[in-house]
Design a protein around this motif. Structure first.
Motif, PDB file in Angstrom:
ATOM      1  N   TYR A  83      29.146  21.966  50.654  1.00  0.00           N
ATOM      2  CA  TYR A  83      29.185  23.420  50.702  1.00  0.00           C
ATOM      3  C   TYR A  83      30.395  23.851  49.887  1.00  0.00           C
ATOM      4  N   ALA A  84      30.178  24.719  48.896  1.00  0.00           N
ATOM      5  CA  ALA A  84      31.227  25.002  47.913  1.00  0.00           C
ATOM      6  C   ALA A  84      31.671  26.457  47.899  1.00  0.00           C
ATOM      7  N   ALA A  85      31.245  27.247  48.889  1.00  0.00           N
ATOM      8  CA  ALA A  85      31.704  28.636  49.029  1.00  0.00           C
ATOM      9  C   ALA A  85      31.490  29.402  47.717  1.00  0.00           C
ATOM     10  N   SER A  86      32.560  29.928  47.119  1.00  0.00           N
ATOM     11  CA  SER A  86      32.428  30.787  45.937  1.00  0.00           C
ATOM     12  C   SER A  86      32.402  30.030  44.617  1.00  0.00           C
ATOM     13  N   LEU A  87      32.643  28.726  44.620  1.00  0.00           N
ATOM     14  CA  LEU A  87      32.598  28.004  43.350  1.00  0.00           C
ATOM     15  C   LEU A  87      31.253  28.166  42.638  1.00  0.00           C
ATOM     16  N   PRO A  88      30.087  28.157  43.341  1.00  0.00           N
ATOM     17  CA  PRO A  88      28.816  28.298  42.631  1.00  0.00           C
ATOM     18  C   PRO A  88      28.583  29.667  41.995  1.00  0.00           C
ATOM     19  N   LYS A  89      29.554  30.566  42.087  1.00  0.00           N
ATOM     20  CA  LYS A  89      29.445  31.798  41.299  1.00  0.00           C
ATOM     21  C   LYS A  89      29.424  31.485  39.807  1.00  0.00           C
ATOM     22  N   ILE A  90      29.888  30.290  39.409  1.00  0.00           N
ATOM     23  CA  ILE A  90      29.745  29.899  38.008  1.00  0.00           C
ATOM     24  C   ILE A  90      28.270  29.765  37.639  1.00  0.00           C
ATOM     25  N   ALA A  91      27.422  29.444  38.618  1.00  0.00           N
ATOM     26  CA  ALA A  91      25.980  29.376  38.356  1.00  0.00           C
ATOM     27  C   ALA A  91      25.420  30.766  38.093  1.00  0.00           C
ATOM     28  N   ILE A  92      25.919  31.766  38.812  1.00  0.00           N
ATOM     29  CA  ILE A  92      25.486  33.143  38.567  1.00  0.00           C
ATOM     30  C   ILE A  92      25.943  33.587  37.185  1.00  0.00           C
ATOM     31  N   LEU A  93      27.158  33.176  36.785  1.00  0.00           N
ATOM     32  CA  LEU A  93      27.639  33.474  35.434  1.00  0.00           C
ATOM     33  C   LEU A  93      26.705  32.876  34.396  1.00  0.00           C
ATOM     34  N   ALA A  96      23.518  34.916  34.179  1.00  0.00           N
ATOM     35  CA  ALA A  96      23.717  36.141  33.403  1.00  0.00           C
ATOM     36  C   ALA A  96      23.709  35.838  31.909  1.00  0.00           C
ATOM     37  N   ALA A  97      24.331  34.720  31.508  1.00  0.00           N
ATOM     38  CA  ALA A  97      24.362  34.349  30.091  1.00  0.00           C
ATOM     39  C   ALA A  97      22.954  34.090  29.567  1.00  0.00           C
ATOM     40  N   LEU A 105      18.940  41.143  30.147  1.00  0.00           N
ATOM     41  CA  LEU A 105      20.121  41.921  30.519  1.00  0.00           C
ATOM     42  C   LEU A 105      20.830  42.376  29.258  1.00  0.00           C
ATOM     43  N   VAL A 106      21.538  43.489  29.386  1.00  0.00           N
ATOM     44  CA  VAL A 106      22.388  43.996  28.320  1.00  0.00           C
ATOM     45  C   VAL A 106      23.808  44.068  28.865  1.00  0.00           C
ATOM     46  N   MET A 107      24.776  43.641  28.080  1.00  0.00           N
ATOM     47  CA  MET A 107      26.165  43.638  28.532  1.00  0.00           C
ATOM     48  C   MET A 107      26.720  45.064  28.491  1.00  0.00           C
ATOM     49  N   ASP A 108      26.523  45.773  29.587  1.00  0.00           N
ATOM     50  CA  ASP A 108      27.094  47.110  29.712  1.00  0.00           C
ATOM     51  C   ASP A 108      28.396  47.032  30.499  1.00  0.00           C
ATOM     52  N   ARG A 113      32.285  44.290  34.187  1.00  0.00           N
ATOM     53  CA  ARG A 113      33.263  44.363  35.275  1.00  0.00           C
ATOM     54  C   ARG A 113      32.857  43.471  36.432  1.00  0.00           C
ATOM     55  N   ASP A 114      31.554  43.480  36.775  1.00  0.00           N
ATOM     56  CA  ASP A 114      31.090  42.640  37.884  1.00  0.00           C
ATOM     57  C   ASP A 114      31.289  41.156  37.574  1.00  0.00           C
ATOM     58  N   LEU A 115      30.996  40.737  36.339  1.00  0.00           N
ATOM     59  CA  LEU A 115      31.176  39.333  35.980  1.00  0.00           C
ATOM     60  C   LEU A 115      32.643  38.929  36.071  1.00  0.00           C
ATOM     61  N   GLN A 116      33.518  39.747  35.531  1.00  0.00           N
ATOM     62  CA  GLN A 116      34.938  39.416  35.557  1.00  0.00           C
ATOM     63  C   GLN A 116      35.485  39.396  36.977  1.00  0.00           C
ATOM     64  N   ASP A 117      35.125  40.386  37.783  1.00  0.00           N
ATOM     65  CA  ASP A 117      35.645  40.428  39.159  1.00  0.00           C
ATOM     66  C   ASP A 117      35.017  39.338  40.026  1.00  0.00           C
ATOM     67  N   MET A 118      33.754  39.002  39.775  1.00  0.00           N
ATOM     68  CA  MET A 118      33.090  37.918  40.495  1.00  0.00           C
ATOM     69  C   MET A 118      33.826  36.595  40.296  1.00  0.00           C
ATOM     70  N   ILE A 119      34.298  36.359  39.076  1.00  0.00           N
ATOM     71  CA  ILE A 119      34.959  35.097  38.755  1.00  0.00           C
ATOM     72  C   ILE A 119      36.452  35.162  39.036  1.00  0.00           C
ATOM     73  N   ARG A 120      37.136  36.164  38.532  1.00  0.00           N
ATOM     74  CA  ARG A 120      38.600  36.158  38.563  1.00  0.00           C
ATOM     75  C   ARG A 120      39.169  36.449  39.940  1.00  0.00           C
ATOM     76  N   VAL A 121      38.549  37.358  40.686  1.00  0.00           N
ATOM     77  CA  VAL A 121      39.056  37.664  42.035  1.00  0.00           C
ATOM     78  C   VAL A 121      38.010  37.385  43.103  1.00  0.00           C
ATOM     79  N   SER A 122      36.906  36.735  42.712  1.00  0.00           N
ATOM     80  CA  SER A 122      35.862  36.266  43.624  1.00  0.00           C
ATOM     81  C   SER A 122      35.238  37.387  44.446  1.00  0.00           C
ATOM     82  N   CYS A 123      34.968  38.502  43.793  1.00  0.00           N
ATOM     83  CA  CYS A 123      34.344  39.657  44.453  1.00  0.00           C
ATOM     84  C   CYS A 123      32.922  39.310  44.907  1.00  0.00           C
ATOM     85  N   ASN A 124      32.673  39.372  46.211  1.00  0.00           N
ATOM     86  CA  ASN A 124      31.349  39.032  46.739  1.00  0.00           C
ATOM     87  C   ASN A 124      30.276  40.074  46.418  1.00  0.00           C
ATOM     88  N   PRO A 125      30.529  41.386  46.613  1.00  0.00           N
ATOM     89  CA  PRO A 125      29.503  42.369  46.233  1.00  0.00           C
ATOM     90  C   PRO A 125      29.163  42.297  44.746  1.00  0.00           C
TER      91      PRO A 125
END
Length: 287
Positions: A83-93, A96-97, A105-108, A113-125
């Motif tokens: 169980y890896a908690a927020s590490l698999p957010k790299i899979a969501i990244l 998105a790619a 998807l279009v990079m708006d 902002r969601d991608l950066q906050d998801m990775i850098r500060v681990s924003c769950n929403p």
């Protein structure tokens, strides 16, 4: 048999004895085990008193030296699902790619902002919003697609996201480990290796993902452990939930580059990773 030797045998078996089912998809790392680096990694773990964790399957670690012409791999329990908690957010990244590359998807501004906050500060929403823009089932298809094989049953699993990051229940747990947010150290390391080579999706999307992973916003674990070293570039995603701790990073330091991934089930795992990081740094740069 001494504990150190037991760790060595277990660790060596984890690297040298498990043969991937799809060799072509995995030759980028699985055919690069290095006995010298493996011995050094085992020595670090032995010095830190982590033998019991390795033997009981509570610790997985992958280390990849990228400093020479060919990568060198060492790992313990590298193909074991955690169980890896927020590490698999790299899979969501990654999802998105792929969606950006396909035009789904279009990079708006909101997505960036969601991608950066998801990775850098681990924003769950943020992670859940990006996940739903990709499509939950679509992301699992991407992770298992032959182009990526970042979740592969033939090698113990890998990156998995089967639950939004929030109170909602899991919609699909991984087939092998029944994890809602799972990872193996090996497949997380492969993710960073393919990024380093600009081969994850393509060069353009690899650069986007590296840019998103840069400048970590949470000062703990690997990042804090490496703070004593100057002029490092760190591309990183961590995760924590209860006794489960994870960290992963691609580190560039002058002429040296390396990947380290650690997954541990232990309440003190975060502070242990902080102490581990400089030891692995020295193993690469002073070897």
């Amino acid at each position: 048999m001494k504990a150190k030797l037991k760790i060595f045998l277990l660790a060596t078996a984890a690297v040298f004895c498990l043969v991937p089912g799809n060799a072509a998809a995995h030759q980028d790392l699985s055919d690069r085990p290095d006995p010298h680096l493996q011995a050094g990694l085992v020595q670090v773990l032995d010095d830190m008193g982590m033998g019991a964790h390795v033997q009981h399957g509570l610790l997985a670690l992958a280390l990849v030296d990228l400093s020479a012409a060919q990568p060198r791999l060492a790992m313990v329990n590298g193909h074991r699902m955690f169980y890896a908690a927020s590490l698999p957010k790299i899979a969501i990244l990654l999802g998105a790619a792929v969606a950006l590359d396909e035009g789904a998807l279009v990079m708006d501004g909101p997505l960036q902002r969601d991608l950066q906050d998801m990775i850098r500060v681990s924003c769950n929403p943020c992670a859940t919003r990006v996940l739903d823009r990709i499509g939950r089932d679509r992301l699992l298809e991407i992770l298992q697609h032959p182009d990526y094989h970042l979740y592969d049953p033939d090698t113990g699993g890998g990156l998995w996201v089967g639950k939004p990051y929030g109170p909602e229940s899991a919609y699909r747990r991984d087939p092998l480990g029944q994890k809602s947010h799972g990872a193996t150290a090996y497949q997380a390391a492969r993710f960073y290796y393919l990024l380093h080579e600009r081969k994850l999706v393509n060069a353009e999307q690899s650069e986007m993902m590296l840019s998103t992973l840069a400048n970590p916003g949470i000062d703990h674990k690997f990042v804090r452990g490496l703070s004593q070293y100057k002029d490092l570039k760190i591309f990183r995603k961590s995760g924590s939930w209860k006794q489960y701790h994870a960290d992963s990073a691609l580190v560039e330091s002058g002429d040296y580059s390396y990947i380290m991934v650690a997954l541990i089930e232990d309440a003190g795992g975060g502070s242990w990773m902080e102490k581990l990081a400089p030891r692995l740094h020295r193993l690469i740069t002073e070897d």
